[in-house]
Design a protein around this motif. Structure first.
Motif, PDB file in Angstrom:
ATOM      1  N   ASN A 216     -20.273  -9.044  38.801  1.00 44.42           N
ATOM      2  CA  ASN A 216     -21.282  -8.486  37.907  1.00 44.42           C
ATOM      3  C   ASN A 216     -22.583  -9.288  38.036  1.00 44.42           C
ATOM      4  O   ASN A 216     -22.571 -10.516  37.928  1.00 44.42           O
ATOM      5  CB  ASN A 216     -20.767  -8.531  36.466  1.00 44.42           C
ATOM      6  CG  ASN A 216     -21.758  -8.003  35.457  1.00 44.42           C
ATOM      7  OD1 ASN A 216     -22.639  -7.210  35.786  1.00 44.42           O
ATOM      8  ND2 ASN A 216     -21.639  -8.446  34.220  1.00 44.42           N
ATOM      9  N   VAL A 217     -23.707  -8.595  38.262  1.00 40.92           N
ATOM     10  CA  VAL A 217     -24.979  -9.306  38.407  1.00 40.92           C
ATOM     11  C   VAL A 217     -25.774  -9.353  37.102  1.00 40.92           C
ATOM     12  O   VAL A 217     -26.858  -9.931  37.061  1.00 40.92           O
ATOM     13  CB  VAL A 217     -25.848  -8.687  39.531  1.00 40.92           C
ATOM     14  CG1 VAL A 217     -25.179  -8.861  40.884  1.00 40.92           C
ATOM     15  CG2 VAL A 217     -26.154  -7.229  39.250  1.00 40.92           C
ATOM     16  N   LEU A 218     -25.243  -8.722  36.042  1.00 45.96           N
ATOM     17  CA  LEU A 218     -25.930  -8.733  34.755  1.00 45.96           C
ATOM     18  C   LEU A 218     -25.285  -9.723  33.804  1.00 45.96           C
ATOM     19  O   LEU A 218     -24.145 -10.146  33.992  1.00 45.96           O
ATOM     20  CB  LEU A 218     -25.929  -7.330  34.136  1.00 45.96           C
ATOM     21  CG  LEU A 218     -26.522  -6.203  34.982  1.00 45.96           C
ATOM     22  CD1 LEU A 218     -26.553  -4.912  34.183  1.00 45.96           C
ATOM     23  CD2 LEU A 218     -27.909  -6.559  35.485  1.00 45.96           C
ATOM     24  N   ASN A 219     -26.028 -10.065  32.758  1.00 46.58           N
ATOM     25  CA  ASN A 219     -25.565 -11.053  31.786  1.00 46.58           C
ATOM     26  C   ASN A 219     -25.947 -10.588  30.379  1.00 46.58           C
ATOM     27  O   ASN A 219     -26.976  -9.947  30.192  1.00 46.58           O
ATOM     28  CB  ASN A 219     -26.203 -12.411  32.091  1.00 46.58           C
ATOM     29  CG  ASN A 219     -25.580 -13.529  31.305  1.00 46.58           C
ATOM     30  OD1 ASN A 219     -24.392 -13.482  30.973  1.00 46.58           O
ATOM     31  ND2 ASN A 219     -26.362 -14.540  30.976  1.00 46.58           N
ATOM     32  N   GLY A 220     -25.125 -10.895  29.392  1.00 50.04           N
ATOM     33  CA  GLY A 220     -25.449 -10.559  28.014  1.00 50.04           C
ATOM     34  C   GLY A 220     -24.824  -9.257  27.559  1.00 50.04           C
ATOM     35  O   GLY A 220     -23.968  -8.668  28.234  1.00 50.04           O
ATOM     36  N   THR A 221     -25.281  -8.783  26.403  1.00 46.59           N
ATOM     37  CA  THR A 221     -24.755  -7.558  25.799  1.00 46.59           C
ATOM     38  C   THR A 221     -25.879  -6.553  25.571  1.00 46.59           C
ATOM     39  O   THR A 221     -27.070  -6.897  25.647  1.00 46.59           O
ATOM     40  CB  THR A 221     -24.076  -7.869  24.451  1.00 46.59           C
ATOM     41  OG1 THR A 221     -25.025  -8.485  23.571  1.00 46.59           O
ATOM     42  CG2 THR A 221     -22.890  -8.799  24.642  1.00 46.59           C
ATOM     43  N   ASN A 222     -25.487  -5.338  25.279  1.00 48.19           N
ATOM     44  CA  ASN A 222     -26.457  -4.284  25.031  1.00 48.19           C
ATOM     45  C   ASN A 222     -27.162  -4.503  23.691  1.00 48.19           C
ATOM     46  O   ASN A 222     -26.543  -4.932  22.715  1.00 48.19           O
ATOM     47  CB  ASN A 222     -25.760  -2.921  25.047  1.00 48.19           C
ATOM     48  CG  ASN A 222     -26.723  -1.776  24.886  1.00 48.19           C
ATOM     49  OD1 ASN A 222     -26.888  -1.245  23.798  1.00 48.19           O
ATOM     50  ND2 ASN A 222     -27.374  -1.395  25.972  1.00 48.19           N
ATOM     51  N   SER A 223     -28.447  -4.196  23.629  1.00 47.79           N
ATOM     52  CA  SER A 223     -29.230  -4.443  22.409  1.00 47.79           C
ATOM     53  C   SER A 223     -28.885  -3.476  21.281  1.00 47.79           C
ATOM     54  O   SER A 223     -29.063  -3.800  20.104  1.00 47.79           O
ATOM     55  CB  SER A 223     -30.733  -4.350  22.730  1.00 47.79           C
ATOM     56  OG  SER A 223     -31.053  -3.081  23.276  1.00 47.79           O
ATOM     57  N   VAL A 224     -28.358  -2.295  21.613  1.00 48.17           N
ATOM     58  CA  VAL A 224     -27.984  -1.314  20.589  1.00 48.17           C
ATOM     59  C   VAL A 224     -26.599  -1.629  20.030  1.00 48.17           C
ATOM     60  O   VAL A 224     -26.385  -1.629  18.817  1.00 48.17           O
ATOM     61  CB  VAL A 224     -28.016   0.119  21.158  1.00 48.17           C
ATOM     62  CG1 VAL A 224     -27.537   1.126  20.108  1.00 48.17           C
ATOM     63  CG2 VAL A 224     -29.435   0.468  21.610  1.00 48.17           C
ATOM     64  N   ASP A 225     -25.651  -1.913  20.927  1.00 47.82           N
ATOM     65  CA  ASP A 225     -24.281  -2.231  20.527  1.00 47.82           C
ATOM     66  C   ASP A 225     -23.910  -3.581  21.128  1.00 47.82           C
ATOM     67  O   ASP A 225     -23.630  -3.685  22.328  1.00 47.82           O
ATOM     68  CB  ASP A 225     -23.326  -1.142  21.018  1.00 47.82           C
ATOM     69  CG  ASP A 225     -21.903  -1.330  20.498  1.00 47.82           C
ATOM     70  OD1 ASP A 225     -21.616  -2.395  19.918  1.00 47.82           O
ATOM     71  OD2 ASP A 225     -21.086  -0.406  20.686  1.00 47.82           O
ATOM     72  N   LYS A 226     -23.898  -4.612  20.322  1.00 44.97           N
ATOM     73  CA  LYS A 226     -23.645  -5.969  20.792  1.00 44.97           C
ATOM     74  C   LYS A 226     -22.226  -6.157  21.327  1.00 44.97           C
ATOM     75  O   LYS A 226     -21.938  -7.159  21.987  1.00 44.97           O
ATOM     76  CB  LYS A 226     -23.886  -6.972  19.659  1.00 44.97           C
ATOM     77  CG  LYS A 226     -25.318  -7.009  19.148  1.00 44.97           C
ATOM     78  CD  LYS A 226     -26.284  -7.480  20.222  1.00 44.97           C
ATOM     79  CE  LYS A 226     -27.708  -7.617  19.669  1.00 44.97           C
ATOM     80  NZ  LYS A 226     -28.665  -8.062  20.709  1.00 44.97           N
ATOM     81  N   LYS A 227     -21.340  -5.211  21.056  1.00 45.86           N
ATOM     82  CA  LYS A 227     -19.980  -5.311  21.557  1.00 45.86           C
ATOM     83  C   LYS A 227     -19.864  -4.860  23.015  1.00 45.86           C
ATOM     84  O   LYS A 227     -18.838  -5.079  23.657  1.00 45.86           O
ATOM     85  CB  LYS A 227     -19.033  -4.472  20.696  1.00 45.86           C
ATOM     86  CG  LYS A 227     -18.916  -4.966  19.251  1.00 45.86           C
ATOM     87  CD  LYS A 227     -17.969  -4.073  18.464  1.00 45.86           C
ATOM     88  CE  LYS A 227     -17.857  -4.550  17.020  1.00 45.86           C
ATOM     89  NZ  LYS A 227     -16.942  -3.674  16.215  1.00 45.86           N
ATOM     90  N   VAL A 228     -20.916  -4.202  23.514  1.00 44.62           N
ATOM     91  CA  VAL A 228     -20.906  -3.685  24.881  1.00 44.62           C
ATOM     92  C   VAL A 228     -21.534  -4.714  25.811  1.00 44.62           C
ATOM     93  O   VAL A 228     -22.703  -5.065  25.679  1.00 44.62           O
ATOM     94  CB  VAL A 228     -21.676  -2.351  24.979  1.00 44.62           C
ATOM     95  CG1 VAL A 228     -21.739  -1.885  26.435  1.00 44.62           C
ATOM     96  CG2 VAL A 228     -21.026  -1.293  24.103  1.00 44.62           C
ATOM     97  N   GLU A 229     -20.735  -5.201  26.752  1.00 47.16           N
ATOM     98  CA  GLU A 229     -21.225  -6.177  27.729  1.00 47.16           C
ATOM     99  C   GLU A 229     -21.917  -5.451  28.876  1.00 47.16           C
ATOM    100  O   GLU A 229     -21.411  -4.448  29.397  1.00 47.16           O
ATOM    101  CB  GLU A 229     -20.062  -7.001  28.267  1.00 47.16           C
ATOM    102  CG  GLU A 229     -20.478  -8.088  29.248  1.00 47.16           C
ATOM    103  CD  GLU A 229     -19.297  -8.867  29.787  1.00 47.16           C
ATOM    104  OE1 GLU A 229     -19.513  -9.719  30.667  1.00 47.16           O
ATOM    105  OE2 GLU A 229     -18.159  -8.619  29.342  1.00 47.16           O
ATOM    106  N   ALA A 230     -23.086  -5.948  29.272  1.00 49.77           N
ATOM    107  CA  ALA A 230     -23.821  -5.350  30.391  1.00 49.77           C
ATOM    108  C   ALA A 230     -23.110  -5.672  31.702  1.00 49.77           C
ATOM    109  O   ALA A 230     -22.867  -6.840  32.017  1.00 49.77           O
ATOM    110  CB  ALA A 230     -25.247  -5.884  30.418  1.00 49.77           C
TER     111      ALA A 230
END
Length: 245
Positions: A216-230
């Motif tokens: 995975n080249v992304l880091n963090g979570t989605n700004s709308v739903d913090k439970k969703v990992e990018a």
């Protein structure tokens, strides 16, 4: 007679050793060169609500090395600077100041990722004998690893406030997203090509590689739903144009 047999054995052994050394001398133990690699790249999302948004043009440049194992078998490695591009669409939340209040806008972010890596590929390379004068074909398979050194994005947002219905649209370029990009990436590397030997000291190489990402080249979570990992996996085809010395 025993002395003669020993002399013949010694002479034959010496000849075989001389031939072996001559054969090894024809094959350089180490070849070094440089390359340019235009590429067609994309990101494949690995989470709900994140959507693929087309391919992009990327490129890389760097240095290559072939380390000889035996005739026509090599370890292929090097050092690349890769400029990777990929596009995604996903839900996004923007908090904007409106007079004395913070207003939340929920919508869709159209993001173009511009990720720069230092890459070190490591592959097993196999060459054919000359199938035409001074022309050899090759195949390779291995891994390509990279460290992220720069992460920017070009963003287009379209959304609205869920209570008032007030809309917000904007475009912003060269957004610093270093915290939203993973430090490390790795991919399976598969390729093939041809090498034209100009003389004993220089060859021209053209090849096509496919990098099949598995990190995975992304880091963090989605700004709308913090439970969703990018999550998104990089893929790209690259055309290798190189010179080997």
């Amino acid at each position: 007679m025993k002395y003669i047999n020993k002399s013949i054995f010694f002479a034959l052994t010496s000849i075989l050793l001389l031939l072996a050394q001559t054969g090894n001398a024809q094959q350089k133990p180490f070849k070094f060169g440089f390359k340019l690699s235009p590429a067609l790249s994309w990101l494949s999302p690995d989470v709900d609500d994140y959507k693929y948004n087309g391919t992009s043009f990327s490129f890389a440049w760097g240095f290559v090395a072939d380390i000889t194992l035996m005739d026509n078998y090599y370890i292929n490695t090097g050092f690349n600077v890769s400029y990777f591009k990929g596009k995604l669409l996903y839900p996004h939340l923007v908090v904007a100041e409106d007079d004395m209040f913070n207003v939340e806008y929920t919508g869709t972010l159209d993001r173009v990722y511009n990720l720069r890596y230092i890459e070190v590929p490591l592959a097993f390379k196999m060459k054919t004998n000359e199938l035409a004068p001074n022309l050899q074909f090759f195949g390779l398979i291995g891994i390509n690893t990279g460290i992220n050194i720069r992460a920017k994005s070009d963003d287009t947002f379209s959304g609205a406030n869920s209570f008032s219905g007030l809309k917000l649209n904007y475009t912003e370029e060269k957004v610093d997203i270093k915290d939203e990009a993973s430090l490390f990436k790795a991919s399976l590397l598969v390729g093939a090509g041809a090498e034209y030997i100009i003389d004993e000291s220089i060859s021209v190489v053209i090849g096509l590689n496919f990098n099949n990402g598995f990190t995975n080249v992304l880091n963090g979570t989605n700004s709308v739903d913090k439970k969703v990992e990018a999550k998104a996996i990089p893929y790209y085809f690259e055309l290798n144009l190189g010179v080997i010395f």
